[in-house]
Design an enzyme around this catalytic site. Structure first.
Site, PDB file in Angstrom:
ATOM      1  N   LYS A 162      -8.127   1.766 -19.274  1.00 18.67           N
ATOM      2  CA  LYS A 162      -8.477   2.005 -20.683  1.00 18.67           C
ATOM      3  C   LYS A 162      -7.239   1.855 -21.583  1.00 18.67           C
ATOM      4  CE  LYS A 162     -12.603   2.851 -19.140  1.00 18.67           C
ATOM      5  NZ  LYS A 162     -12.415   3.122 -17.732  1.00 18.67           N
ATOM      6  N   TYR A 170     -17.000  11.984 -16.179  1.00 13.84           N
ATOM      7  CA  TYR A 170     -17.317  10.573 -16.001  1.00 13.84           C
ATOM      8  C   TYR A 170     -18.289  10.468 -14.812  1.00 13.84           C
ATOM      9  CZ  TYR A 170     -16.896   5.671 -14.986  1.00 13.84           C
ATOM     10  OH  TYR A 170     -17.193   4.365 -14.734  1.00 13.84           O
ATOM     11  N   ARG A 185       0.843  -1.213   0.000  1.00 15.21           N
ATOM     12  CA  ARG A 185       0.000   0.000   0.000  1.00 15.21           C
ATOM     13  C   ARG A 185       0.877   1.262   0.000  1.00 15.21           C
ATOM     14  NH1 ARG A 185      -2.146   1.812   4.560  1.00 15.21           N
ATOM     15  NH2 ARG A 185      -2.265  -0.267   5.445  1.00 15.21           N
ATOM     16  N   ASP A 228      -8.525  14.944 -15.997  1.00 15.18           N
ATOM     17  CA  ASP A 228      -8.715  13.533 -16.329  1.00 15.18           C
ATOM     18  C   ASP A 228      -8.365  13.379 -17.806  1.00 15.18           C
ATOM     19  OD1 ASP A 228      -9.634  11.029 -17.066  1.00 15.18           O
ATOM     20  OD2 ASP A 228     -11.378  11.075 -15.734  1.00 15.18           O
TER      21      ASP A 228
HETATM   22  N1  PLP Z   1     -12.494   8.687 -16.008  1.00 11.10           N
HETATM   23  C1  PLP Z   1     -13.007   8.382 -17.206  1.00 11.10           C
HETATM   24  C2  PLP Z   1     -13.003   9.409 -18.280  1.00 11.10           C
HETATM   25  C3  PLP Z   1     -13.557   7.111 -17.447  1.00 11.10           C
HETATM   26  O1  PLP Z   1     -14.087   6.815 -18.637  1.00 11.10           O
HETATM   27  C4  PLP Z   1     -13.556   6.150 -16.386  1.00 11.10           C
HETATM   28  C5  PLP Z   1     -14.136   4.814 -16.575  1.00 11.10           C
HETATM   29  O2  PLP Z   1     -14.781   4.511 -17.542  1.00 11.10           O
HETATM   30  C6  PLP Z   1     -13.022   6.526 -15.162  1.00 11.10           C
HETATM   31  C7  PLP Z   1     -12.491   7.789 -15.003  1.00 11.10           C
HETATM   32  C8  PLP Z   1     -13.014   5.553 -13.999  1.00 11.10           C
HETATM   33  O3  PLP Z   1     -12.036   4.604 -14.187  1.00 11.10           O
HETATM   34  P1  PLP Z   1     -12.063   3.159 -13.487  1.00 11.10           P
HETATM   35  O4  PLP Z   1     -13.221   2.427 -14.082  1.00 11.10           O
HETATM   36  O5  PLP Z   1     -10.730   2.586 -13.850  1.00 11.10           O
HETATM   37  O6  PLP Z   1     -12.240   3.401 -12.046  1.00 11.10           O
END
Ligand code: PLP
Length: 352
Positions: free
Chosen positions: A168, A71, A18, A143
């Site tokens: 992703k 998101y 961790r 992000d």
């Molecule tokens: N940010 C974006 C733009 C996303 O598309 C996603 C998930 O689809 C996330 C954050 C969250 O990521 P995670 O599913 O790995 O927690």
């Protein structure tokens, strides 16, 4: 003495996972070079990265500016979690830079951006937002999941913290969940202290899979960018398609801005089918190559008919009021041969 040293050194890679881990260290080195930041932290998911970052950098009494499109789970942090802890949030239209400026208050601590953003791939002007923030000592968090560091480097514009869902493009093979936080040494240490308590730990096995993914990231992005642009152009010329949203198309309202701040436009194409729910359902069901799945940025093309996904939990009326269009499709382009993808899309459109 050696053990005491490990226990008291922040982010030591060999004390306890961790706190740090040798495989994490290898990912951190690559990700900080890719994003051009001093260092990085890894987390168990993209939401782990976003929640840990936000909860480390703000406190009760602070004000945060966020976008009207984030998101879903990030939007929930803004709408529900931060206000519960006494942090005020103002949500602005991200395509309108002046709206960010108008929302700034004396206690604004942080601006959260995400570009391009779901569902219609709206772009935020990173240079303009950073300029507003820097002169007032406001932190900017971006992000960068939808772009990847190959297509866009927010830190080059002065963004303080760049977060990713490494689930992703960075992982790229649909087989891990991970998050990355790229930032300065100073902010990383502050965020790491919160990370220790929140505990969004990246499993070393997933970190190892992420390393495997990072090795081919530039090649995958090259193929994905080329495939998605070609497919978006192809879709625009199909009689059954109503509208295509892709920042790489001249028809995208922010194409010039996208060209300025991005080197490629990524996998995700959003489009609407002429007709309603039933025609769109038939189109999506007739696709043979693309699987029905919600993620994006991996080697396989994936497709989502948003209205069908929510059909089990929402009425058509609820979907309408939530802005979920019955004829809307989100397509994440993989690395398949472009002629195969076009042929598959064409036969599915013809079967509507
Ligand atoms: N940010 C974006 C733009 C996303 O598309 C996603 C998930 O689809 C996330 C954050 C969250 O990521 P995670 O599913 O790995 O927690």
């Amino acid at each position: 003495e050696a053990f005491a040293d490990m226990a008291s050194t922040p982010r030591h890679p060999r004390y306890y996972t961790r706190y740090g881990n040798p495989v994490h260290e290898r990912v951190i080195k690559i990700m900080s070079e890719l994003e051009g930041t001093e260092t990085a932290l890894v987390t168990g998911s993209g939401m782990g990265a976003i929640a840990t970052t936000l909860l480390s950098l703000v406190r009760a009494g602070d004000h945060v500016i966020a976008q009207n499109r984030h998101y879903m789970s990030t939007a929930k942090i803004m709408d529900e979690m931060l206000p519960r802890f006494g942090v005020e949030v103002t949500v602005v239209e991200q395509a309108d830079t002046a709206a960010f400026e108008e929302a700034i208050r004396p206690n604004t601590k942080l601006i959260m951006v995400e570009t391009p953003a779901n569902p219609t791939l709206v772009v935020t002007d990173l240079e303009a937002v950073v300029k507003l923030a820097k002169s007032r000592g406001i932190l900017v968090v971006c992000d960068n999941t939808f772009a990847s560091p190959i297509n866009q480097r927010p830190h080059d514009y002065g963004v303080d913290v760049v977060v990713h869902s490494a689930t992703k493009y960075l992982g790229g093979h649909h087989d891990l969940t991970a998050g990355v936080i790229c930032t300065s040494n100073e902010l990383a240490e502050q965020i790491w202290q919160t990370h220790l308590s929140l505990g969004s730990v990246l499993s070393p096995m997933d970190a190892w899979l992420l390393l495997r993914g990072l090795r081919t990231l530039p090649m995958r992005m090259k193929q994905i960018n080329a495939n998605a642009l070609a497919l978006a152009e192809f879709l625009e010329n199909q009689p059954q398609v109503e509208k295509v949203f892709y920042p790489g198309l001249p028809s995208h309202p922010q194409h010039e801005l996208a060209k300025r701040q991005m080197k490629g436009f990524g996998a995700v194409i959003a489009f609407s089918i002429k007709g309603g729910y039933e025609e769109t359902r038939r189109f999506v069901s007739s696709l043979k190559i693309s699987r029905h799945a919600v993620s994006l940025g991996g080697v396989d093309s994936l497709v989502v008919h948003t209205a069908a996904m929510w059909a089990g939990t929402m009425t058509e009326e609820q979907m309408r009021t939530s802005g979920i269009q019955p004829n809307f499709v989100r397509f994440s382009t993989g690395i398949e041969h472009i002629e195969d993808l076009k042929a598959d899309v064409k036969q599915a459109l013809q079967s509507i």
